[in-house]
Design a protein around this motif. Structure first.
Motif, PDB file in Angstrom:
ATOM      1  N   ALA A  83       0.863  -1.185   0.000  1.00  0.00           N
ATOM      2  CA  ALA A  83       0.000   0.000   0.000  1.00  0.00           C
ATOM      3  C   ALA A  83       0.900   1.236   0.000  1.00  0.00           C
ATOM      4  O   ALA A  83       1.884   1.302   0.747  1.00  0.00           O
ATOM      5  N   SER A 129      -4.000   4.355  10.387  1.00  0.00           N
ATOM      6  CA  SER A 129      -4.117   3.987   8.974  1.00  0.00           C
ATOM      7  C   SER A 129      -3.131   2.873   8.626  1.00  0.00           C
ATOM      8  O   SER A 129      -3.499   1.895   7.963  1.00  0.00           O
ATOM      9  N   LEU A 186      -3.992  -1.166   7.659  1.00  0.00           N
ATOM     10  CA  LEU A 186      -3.585  -1.741   6.370  1.00  0.00           C
ATOM     11  C   LEU A 186      -2.715  -2.986   6.543  1.00  0.00           C
ATOM     12  O   LEU A 186      -2.664  -3.845   5.655  1.00  0.00           O
ATOM     13  N   VAL A 218       3.599  -0.981   4.022  1.00  0.00           N
ATOM     14  CA  VAL A 218       2.971   0.313   3.744  1.00  0.00           C
ATOM     15  C   VAL A 218       4.080   1.343   3.546  1.00  0.00           C
ATOM     16  O   VAL A 218       4.954   1.489   4.393  1.00  0.00           O
TER      17      VAL A 218
END
Length: 202
Positions: A4, A52, A56, A66
């Motif tokens: 991500a 966040s 993820l 990430v």
């Protein structure tokens, strides 16, 4: 491998296709699955960023890694430079080995400046490029300012559009030209190559 990439907005999101094409030639069968997550302005700070990232990296649809990509110049005085931005993001998220903070100094458009001759053609202007290395173009007159300015004074009669013009500027370009002039860009690309367990760009 699922990665991500947290990005600020339209410019970086438009870059996704260019990045994928560049990496396919290097990674081939090791090509990861990317998800670019745009925040339409700037990526979260402090606890919001931590939540966040953690969301993820957990759950049934968890990502393996990430990457956060922020501009140093965000319209605020949050970051002094690229090193400060990366240190703060790492501190906000905490000791998470699967989080990789990265920055464009001073904004993403620094990575477009090496293709100034193409920018000149699109803007229909012979205005010269800003002096110095792309990532040293500073806060007072950021890289995006220079690109907006050449479009404004050029004969193309179009204002600079992040979503439209990034693709036009980078179409059929060799990203290695920018990577070799922009240490932060090289670091960002090398993190992806490292995650995919292939040779890094020296």
């Amino acid at each position: 491998m699922r990665i991500a990439i947290l990005v600020e907005g339209a410019t970086e999101k438009a870059f996704e296709l260019i990045l994928q094409d560049f990496l396919k030639s290097r990674l081939q069968q090791k090509m990861p699955k990317f998800k670019f997550i745009s925040y339409d302005g700037r990526i979260p700070k402090k606890e919001k960023l931590k939540r966040s990232v953690e969301n993820l990296l957990t759950g049934n649809d968890a990502f393996n890694a990430v990457i956060a990509l922020t501009d140093v110049y965000t319209g605020t005085n949050d970051f002094e430079d690229a090193a400060d931005a990366k240190a703060k993001m790492k501190d906000w998220v905490g000791n998470n080995p699967n989080f990789y903070p990265h920055t464009a100094q001073h904004d993403f458009e620094a990575w477009l400046l090496p293709y100034w001759s193409t920018i000149q053609k699109l803007a229909k202007s012979n205005k010269s490029a800003p002096g110095g290395l792309p990532e040293q173009v500073n806060h007072n007159k950021s890289p995006s300012y220079h690109i907006k300015e050449i479009f404004k004074i050029g004969k193309c009669q179009n204002s600079y559009s992040k979503t439209r013009d990034i693709l036009r500027i980078l179409k059929n370009q060799d990203l290695m030209v920018s990577i070799n002039q922009c240490p932060e860009f090289k670091e960002f690309i090398n993190t992806i190559l490292l995650l995919c367990k292939v040779n890094l760009i020296p």
